[in-house]
Design a protein around this motif. Structure first.
Motif, short mmCIF file in Angstrom:
data_model
loop_
_atom_site.label_atom_id
_atom_site.label_comp_id
_atom_site.label_asym_id
_atom_site.label_seq_id
_atom_site.Cartn_x
_atom_site.Cartn_y
_atom_site.Cartn_z
N VAL A 202 1.55 0.33 -11.16
CA VAL A 202 1.11 1.29 -11.80
C VAL A 202 0.44 2.36 -11.12
O VAL A 202 0.10 3.68 -10.98
CB VAL A 202 1.28 1.35 -13.76
CG1 VAL A 202 0.39 2.92 -14.45
CG2 VAL A 202 2.74 1.00 -14.47
N CYS A 206 0.10 6.29 -9.45
CA CYS A 206 -0.92 6.93 -11.26
C CYS A 206 -1.78 8.03 -9.29
O CYS A 206 -1.96 7.21 -8.64
CB CYS A 206 -1.64 6.54 -11.38
SG CYS A 206 -2.95 7.08 -12.35
N CYS A 231 -9.32 8.39 -13.02
CA CYS A 231 -9.02 6.79 -12.33
C CYS A 231 -10.75 6.23 -14.37
O CYS A 231 -10.77 6.57 -14.29
CB CYS A 231 -9.75 5.78 -12.06
SG CYS A 231 -9.15 4.20 -12.60
N GLY A 241 -3.29 -0.62 -15.47
CA GLY A 241 -2.29 -0.10 -14.39
C GLY A 241 -2.23 -1.09 -13.24
O GLY A 241 -1.37 -1.26 -12.21
N PRO A 242 -3.54 -1.86 -13.01
CA PRO A 242 -3.62 -2.27 -11.82
C PRO A 242 -2.88 -3.55 -11.99
O PRO A 242 -2.85 -4.24 -11.25
CB PRO A 242 -5.14 -3.25 -11.46
CG PRO A 242 -5.98 -2.21 -13.13
CD PRO A 242 -4.79 -1.99 -13.31
S1 SF4 Z 1 -6.53 1.92 -13.51
FE1 SF4 Z 1 -4.93 3.39 -14.64
S2 SF4 Z 1 -5.90 5.49 -14.60
FE2 SF4 Z 1 -6.75 4.50 -12.69
S3 SF4 Z 1 -5.57 4.53 -11.00
FE3 SF4 Z 1 -4.89 2.39 -12.09
S4 SF4 Z 1 -3.17 3.32 -13.92
FE4 SF4 Z 1 -4.39 4.94 -12.93
#
Ligand code: SF4
Ligand code: SF4
Length: 324
Positions: A202, A206, A231, A241-242
């Motif tokens: 994700v 993003c 972020c 997301g990571p």
């Molecule tokens: S941690 Fe969440 S907000 Fe940050 S880049 Fe990844 S998906 Fe986007």
């Protein structure tokens, strides 16, 4: 020229909230194209099909069955085996069937404590005789049997052979349509693949700015108004997301909400919770063990945060039940 026969399709709902069924309806006008291409032979949530109709089908009669929901009861498991037998291709459709999802958080408890809590302890329950559901009830007219609740929630793939996995809580309609097109075009990838998603995370999808900033505090979402450009993890909000497979287009961060992880682990990650834990630890700015413990101690409900969608499929699987 012989007319091409229509695809024989089944859809079933086991232990889930119904969101996956709604996501199918959200195909909107494309549902008419689906109707042109497929005969729906079994979809109990939408039409009056009976289990005996499925039992009467020859084995392998349905081309594809989209099975959503986890395996929570004996009925869920019986239907999983029946639909496996009657379908050429069985798809674990949505996060509950794929990984256990929210119903899978029940694996933090056993079935007796869940029944006690729900039927005897919650303040809104009025049950003076302490009646608990019984698998078999004897009545003058005969026996009434209901499905048995299992101690442990399982994924579809943990009880039967699954051909494909579609992640998402629920899967996004554009991804469902991509799966339908792949089925109709006969372009399915090798058995066992995750479909209706991509090979990225994700975070890769993003658009927020990442600056490798470290944090001194984790916030619950209501404690902070996040900046809309940067972020969320670097602002002290746990964002999965990571540690989450891409495919939704980073839907939640787009609207200033952290990703909760519903698309499951990215390729080559065995345990999404462990991967998220590692990402969360990597942005902590601490000078001592005590400070690190204080910062991560701000994260309430760690099991529900790190394993919200995937506890049954994770390496943990469930909380230990003493000697049972
Ligand atoms: S941690 Fe969440 S907000 Fe940050 S880049 Fe990844 S998906 Fe986007
Ligand atoms: S951003 Fe995360 S929680 Fe939101 S839809 Fe996508 S994978 Fe699911």
């Amino acid at each position: 020229m012989a007319k091409k026969s229509k695809l024989k399709l089944g859809l079933y709902w086991a232990a889930s909230c119904g969101g996956c069924e709604i996501a199918v309806v959200e195909l909107r006008e494309k549902i008419l194209l689906l109707d042109e291409a497929a005969d729906i032979l079994f979809w109990p949530v939408a039409m009056d099909f009976k289990v005996k109709d499925v039992e009467a089908m020859p084995d392998g009669h349905m081309d594809v069955c989209l099975f959503n929901g986890a395996i929570r009861t004996s009925e869920n498991e019986e239907m999983a085996h029946l639909l496996r037998r009657k379908s050429k291709v069985l798809v674990a459709f949505g996060s509950c069937a794929y990984e256990g999802c929210i119903p899978g958080l029940a694996n933090l408890f056993d079935k007796d404590s869940i029944l006690r809590r729900v039927y005897l302890e919650v303040p809104t329950v009025d049950n003076p005789r302490g009646v608990l559901p019984q698998p078999i009830t004897h009545l003058p007219e005969g026996e009434v049997e209901i499905p048995r609740l299992y101690n442990t929630v399982k994924t579809l793939g943990q009880v039967t052979d699954v051909d494909y996995f579609v992640p998402g809580c629920p899967p996004q309609p554009h991804q469902i349509w991509a799966v339908v097109e792949a089925i109709l075009g006969g372009n399915l990838p090798p058995k066992g693949s995750v479909v209706g998603a991509n090979e990225k995370t994700v975070c890769d999808e993003c658009k927020r700015l990442r600056e490798e900033k470290r944090i001194k505090k984790y916030y619950r979402y209501h404690e902070i108004i996040p900046d809309a450009e940067h972020c969320l993890l670097e602002q002290g909000i746990v964002c999965a997301g990571p540690a989450t497979r891409g495919g939704c287009g980073a839907l939640c961060p787009q609207v200033n909400q952290p990703c909760r992880g519903c698309y499951g682990p990215p390729p080559n990650v065995m345990d999404q919770g462990a991967a998220l834990l590692s990402a969360v630890a990597s942005v902590v700015d601490a000078n001592s063990e005590e400070e690190a413990a204080r910062i991560v101690g701000d994260i309430l409900d760690p099991a529900g945060t790190f394993y919200r969608f995937g506890l049954p499929a994770s390496t943990l699987h469930r909380a230990r039940l003493g000697n049972r």
